[in-house]
Design a protein around this motif. Structure first.
Motif, PDB file in Angstrom:
ATOM      1  N   LYS A 135       0.816  -1.212   0.000  1.00  0.00           N
ATOM      2  CA  LYS A 135       0.000   0.000   0.000  1.00  0.00           C
ATOM      3  C   LYS A 135       0.851   1.265   0.000  1.00  0.00           C
ATOM      4  N   GLU A 136       1.919   1.265   0.777  1.00  0.00           N
ATOM      5  CA  GLU A 136       2.755   2.458   0.840  1.00  0.00           C
ATOM      6  C   GLU A 136       3.409   2.747  -0.505  1.00  0.00           C
ATOM      7  N   ALA A 137       3.864   1.710  -1.197  1.00  0.00           N
ATOM      8  CA  ALA A 137       4.464   1.910  -2.516  1.00  0.00           C
ATOM      9  C   ALA A 137       3.444   2.440  -3.513  1.00  0.00           C
ATOM     10  N   LEU A 138       2.211   1.944  -3.441  1.00  0.00           N
ATOM     11  CA  LEU A 138       1.167   2.429  -4.345  1.00  0.00           C
ATOM     12  C   LEU A 138       0.830   3.892  -4.051  1.00  0.00           C
ATOM     13  N   TYR A 139       0.719   4.245  -2.775  1.00  0.00           N
ATOM     14  CA  TYR A 139       0.428   5.634  -2.420  1.00  0.00           C
ATOM     15  C   TYR A 139       1.575   6.560  -2.839  1.00  0.00           C
ATOM     16  N   SER A 140       2.819   6.063  -2.790  1.00  0.00           N
ATOM     17  CA  SER A 140       3.958   6.863  -3.234  1.00  0.00           C
ATOM     18  C   SER A 140       3.892   7.137  -4.726  1.00  0.00           C
ATOM     19  N   ILE A 141       3.481   6.156  -5.506  1.00  0.00           N
ATOM     20  CA  ILE A 141       3.324   6.361  -6.955  1.00  0.00           C
ATOM     21  C   ILE A 141       2.233   7.391  -7.236  1.00  0.00           C
ATOM     22  N   GLU A 142       1.121   7.276  -6.523  1.00  0.00           N
ATOM     23  CA  GLU A 142       0.042   8.249  -6.711  1.00  0.00           C
ATOM     24  C   GLU A 142       0.496   9.663  -6.341  1.00  0.00           C
ATOM     25  N   LYS A 143       1.277   9.771  -5.289  1.00  0.00           N
ATOM     26  CA  LYS A 143       1.744  11.094  -4.854  1.00  0.00           C
ATOM     27  C   LYS A 143       2.703  11.694  -5.871  1.00  0.00           C
ATOM     28  N   ASP A 144       3.621  10.886  -6.388  1.00  0.00           N
ATOM     29  CA  ASP A 144       4.591  11.405  -7.361  1.00  0.00           C
ATOM     30  C   ASP A 144       3.923  11.820  -8.664  1.00  0.00           C
ATOM     31  N   LEU A 145       2.920  11.070  -9.077  1.00  0.00           N
ATOM     32  CA  LEU A 145       2.241  11.379 -10.340  1.00  0.00           C
ATOM     33  C   LEU A 145       1.069  12.330 -10.163  1.00  0.00           C
ATOM     34  N   ASN A 146       0.727  12.618  -8.913  1.00  0.00           N
ATOM     35  CA  ASN A 146      -0.398  13.509  -8.617  1.00  0.00           C
ATOM     36  C   ASN A 146      -1.698  12.993  -9.240  1.00  0.00           C
ATOM     37  N   ILE A 147      -1.926  11.711  -9.071  1.00  0.00           N
ATOM     38  CA  ILE A 147      -3.136  11.079  -9.596  1.00  0.00           C
ATOM     39  C   ILE A 147      -3.732  10.201  -8.506  1.00  0.00           C
ATOM     40  N   THR A 148      -4.952   9.744  -8.743  1.00  0.00           N
ATOM     41  CA  THR A 148      -5.624   8.795  -7.861  1.00  0.00           C
ATOM     42  C   THR A 148      -6.035   7.587  -8.688  1.00  0.00           C
ATOM     43  N   ILE A 149      -5.481   6.452  -8.368  1.00  0.00           N
ATOM     44  CA  ILE A 149      -5.767   5.226  -9.104  1.00  0.00           C
ATOM     45  C   ILE A 149      -6.987   4.558  -8.489  1.00  0.00           C
ATOM     46  N   LYS A 150      -7.918   4.161  -9.328  1.00  0.00           N
ATOM     47  CA  LYS A 150      -9.122   3.494  -8.855  1.00  0.00           C
ATOM     48  C   LYS A 150      -8.757   2.156  -8.237  1.00  0.00           C
ATOM     49  N   LYS A 151      -9.314   1.875  -7.066  1.00  0.00           N
ATOM     50  CA  LYS A 151      -8.964   0.665  -6.320  1.00  0.00           C
ATOM     51  C   LYS A 151     -10.190  -0.212  -6.134  1.00  0.00           C
ATOM     52  N   GLU A 152      -9.974  -1.519  -6.224  1.00  0.00           N
ATOM     53  CA  GLU A 152     -11.026  -2.509  -6.021  1.00  0.00           C
ATOM     54  C   GLU A 152     -10.453  -3.680  -5.248  1.00  0.00           C
ATOM     55  N   ASN A 153     -11.355  -4.438  -4.612  1.00  0.00           N
ATOM     56  CA  ASN A 153     -10.972  -5.696  -3.997  1.00  0.00           C
ATOM     57  C   ASN A 153     -11.032  -6.809  -5.038  1.00  0.00           C
ATOM     58  N   SER A 154     -10.359  -7.899  -4.753  1.00  0.00           N
ATOM     59  CA  SER A 154     -10.317  -8.984  -5.730  1.00  0.00           C
ATOM     60  C   SER A 154     -11.695  -9.566  -5.984  1.00  0.00           C
ATOM     61  N   GLU A 155     -12.616  -9.515  -4.984  1.00  0.00           N
ATOM     62  CA  GLU A 155     -13.972 -10.040  -5.193  1.00  0.00           C
ATOM     63  C   GLU A 155     -14.751  -9.166  -6.160  1.00  0.00           C
ATOM     64  N   GLN A 156     -14.489  -7.861  -6.161  1.00  0.00           N
ATOM     65  CA  GLN A 156     -15.216  -6.959  -7.037  1.00  0.00           C
ATOM     66  C   GLN A 156     -14.782  -7.076  -8.487  1.00  0.00           C
ATOM     67  N   SER A 157     -13.593  -7.630  -8.708  1.00  0.00           N
ATOM     68  CA  SER A 157     -13.091  -7.738 -10.072  1.00  0.00           C
ATOM     69  C   SER A 157     -13.705  -8.888 -10.835  1.00  0.00           C
ATOM     70  N   VAL A 158     -14.490  -9.764 -10.159  1.00  0.00           N
ATOM     71  CA  VAL A 158     -15.132 -10.896 -10.814  1.00  0.00           C
ATOM     72  C   VAL A 158     -16.428 -10.428 -11.446  1.00  0.00           C
ATOM     73  N   SER A 159     -16.743 -10.952 -12.624  1.00  0.00           N
ATOM     74  CA  SER A 159     -17.959 -10.566 -13.317  1.00  0.00           C
ATOM     75  C   SER A 159     -19.183 -11.073 -12.577  1.00  0.00           C
ATOM     76  N   PRO A 160     -20.379 -10.450 -12.782  1.00  0.00           N
ATOM     77  CA  PRO A 160     -21.584 -10.911 -12.097  1.00  0.00           C
ATOM     78  C   PRO A 160     -21.935 -12.349 -12.417  1.00  0.00           C
ATOM     79  N   GLU A 161     -21.660 -12.789 -13.669  1.00  0.00           N
ATOM     80  CA  GLU A 161     -21.982 -14.170 -14.012  1.00  0.00           C
ATOM     81  C   GLU A 161     -21.169 -15.142 -13.177  1.00  0.00           C
ATOM     82  N   ASP A 162     -19.846 -14.796 -12.981  1.00  0.00           N
ATOM     83  CA  ASP A 162     -19.013 -15.675 -12.172  1.00  0.00           C
ATOM     84  C   ASP A 162     -19.486 -15.717 -10.734  1.00  0.00           C
TER      85      ASP A 162
END
Length: 574
Positions: free
Chosen positions: A350-377
């Motif tokens: 998490k700290e490495a990801l937040y450091s990348i966001e801070k350096d690039l001045n962006i916010t990366i959309k985050k999801e949990n692994s369960e949310q990445s599964v399609s509704p059919e699955d």
């Protein structure tokens, strides 16, 4: 609108660009080509996938002298793949020209072949620092007449550790050369290198702050390290990429992930520094032809790759720094195309990801692994779970610990009820166990009847066999031997040394008997046999305090042994 003709590029090369689908120059090309054509040193900073290669290749081709058969332009790259890629782009412009030659010089290739091509006098040499230094020390390449020096992906050469080698190469070139430095990032070490070896360079920066291309959508998915492989495969099935690059932190993790994906039926291959050059070229050729769908690679091996059709980038391991993140996701969304970059991260990342966001001045959309599964699955998983729960009925009035309600198995062996898909293998084994030989004659303490029934005497099963304890009493202390033909054959074929004992072996009978007793065969204990041997040799046994008699020579103490007595003994034997 600016075109290549207005930048000083000839009509012949402009037509070749149009034939390859390039009609309008990119911002880096529009700003870098004019000063290079004027002979100025240039420091250009632009992110990957913006067309930096044509920004220095086109001016060099325009200013090259075809009649001079010596090295006029030297292009230094951090990796072999990037060297081959630049060489391929140059060959597109000189296919119909026999007076201009280009040569790629890199490690892992046959040196003799490179020497033969160097003797033909190529005007352009594209090489990696290590192999270039090798040729310089051999004296097989002369850089004293170089007119153009290009350092491509300079920040990556610093990251790999080639900065000292690059400086040695620069010292072999004349000071009157024209120098060009292209990089996605500009660390202080690169600025110092440029200050030492460039003359009043013109700085070109397309973006004031480093940032990934706007055409690349970014997504971060939280997962655990153990679940990464399963999450990655679900993402591949959900997004269905045409071509995708999967980045891992180390070569070992690349090979491990490659084996897992290949075992699951994915069209994939690996790319890392431990592969031979021929294998790396073969992998890249298959990937460009879309014969493989997934390329699993390390940061260094995939640096500067430009493959048309890459739609997805998966960061299986989070990048070490912001620069590596930019270079990774720059493999997709090139030349204005859309792309998707997905980063898998765990709690420790998490700290490495937040450091990348801070350096690039962006916010990366985050999801949990369960949310990445399609509704059919998800619905499918719920149906499976529901089926497993419904297929486990519990008899009414019986507690979980009471096993007396267990139904009787077929053929005298109770079979457990069908408890859903999880017990299908167990049911199949119970069915096939009837066909196994000697299944009914097995010891009762191995069977389920012996486990589930009382162990007292008199209790017997429906098939007529008593409990385990009762059968043990009936057959005595030794277990019943199976008398099938196969066992009998094995016993007959045993070597003779298993059937008879050696005459003087330490048998169990001899061990269990007291001193002075002899067994049924007339063979006494070990001590008595020693006494017999001494008597035959004319020696008399001596009294011993502990055992009564002790074999030995007359006159020697029974409990003490001295060096003198041993030496005397040896002398008498001689």
């Amino acid at each position: 609108m600016t075109d290549f003709l207005s930048l000083g590029i000839s009509q012949a090369y402009a037509n070749l660009l149009k034939a390859n689908g390039i009609a309008v120059p990119t911002p880096i090309q529009e700003r870098a080509i004019p000063p290079i054509m004027e002979g100025k040193d240039v420091i250009a900073q632009a992110q990957t996938g913006t067309g930096k290669t044509f920004a220095f290749v086109l001016p060099i081709l325009e200013k090259l002298i075809p009649e001079a058969h010596h090295v006029q332009a030297l292009i230094v790259t951090p990796t072999r793949e990037l060297a081959l890629q630049i060489t391929s782009e140059i060959n597109k412009f000189i296919e119909e020209r026999e007076d201009i030659r280009v040569l790629a010089v890199y490690g892992g290739q046959d040196v003799e072949k490179q020497l033969k091509k160097l003797k033909k006098g190529p005007q352009i040499v594209v090489g990696t620092p290590g192999r270039m230094l090798d040729h310089i020390r051999r004296g097989t390449v002369q850089l004293s007449r170089v007119s153009f020096l290009v350092l491509d992906e300079a920040d990556q050469m610093l990251h790999i550790g080639f900065l000292n080698e690059v400086e040695e190469i620069i010292k072999e070139t004349p000071r009157s050369r024209q120098s060009m430095l292209f990089s996605a990032t500009m660390p202080d070490e690169i600025k110092n290198l440029a200050g030492r070896h460039m003359r009043s360079p013109e700085n070109i920066q397309i973006q004031k702050k480093q940032a990934p291309a706007l055409s690349v959508n970014q997504l971060a998915i939280h997962s655990t390290d153990r679940a990464k492989q399963a999450v990655l495969m679900k993402l591949i099935e959900t997004h269905r990429p045409f071509l995708a690059v999967i980045f891992c932190r180390t070569k070992r993790r690349v090979s491990k992930l490659y084996e897992v994906l290949r075992a699951n039926g994915y069209q994939c291959d690996e790319l890392h520094g431990d592969l031979s050059q021929a294998k790396r070229e073969q992998v890249m050729e298959r990937f460009r032809k879309a014969e493989i769908q997934l390329l699993i690679a390390t940061d260094v091996a995939a640096r500067g790759l430009d493959v048309e059709g890459v739609t997805h980038v998966f960061n299986y391991d989070i990048p070490q720094d912001t620069e590596s993140y930019i270079h990774r996701i720059g493999r997709t969304g090139r030349a204005g195309q859309k792309g998707l970059a997905i980063t898998l991260y765990s709690a420790k990342d998490k700290e490495a990801l937040y450091s990348i966001e801070k350096d690039l001045n962006i916010t990366i959309k985050k999801e949990n692994s369960e949310q990445s599964v399609s509704p059919e699955d998800k619905n499918g998983d719920e149906r499976v779970d529901r089926g497993r729960k419904e297929s486990r009925p519990r008899p009414s009035g019986k507690s979980r610990g009471d096993r007396s309600h267990k139904p009787q198995r077929e053929g005298g062996r109770g079979a457990a009820p069908n408890r859903g898909t999880g017990n299908s293998r167990r049911n199949e084994e119970s069915r096939t166990s009837k066909e196994r030989p000697f299944s009914k004659e097995r010891d009762s303490f191995r069977s389920n009847e012996g486990r589930n029934r009382p162990s007292g005497r008199g209790a017997s099963t429906s098939s007529g066999f008593g409990s385990g304890r009762e059968r043990m009493d009936e057959r005595g202390s030794k277990p019943a031997r199976r008398t099938d033909d196969r066992v009998r054959k094995d016993e007959e074929n045993k070597p003779s040394r298993f059937k008879t004992e050696r005459p003087f072996s330490r048998s169990n009978e001899g061990r269990n008997q007291r001193p002075g007793k002899r067994d049924s065969e007339g063979i006494g204990t070990g001590r008595e046999r020693l006494e017999d041997r001494d008597v035959k040799r004319g020696r008399k046994p001596e009294p011993d305090k502990k055992f009564g008699t002790r074999p030995g020579k007359p006159g020697r103490p029974a409990a003490k042994k001295t060096r003198n007595s041993i030496s005397e003994n040896r002398g008498k034997r001689k």
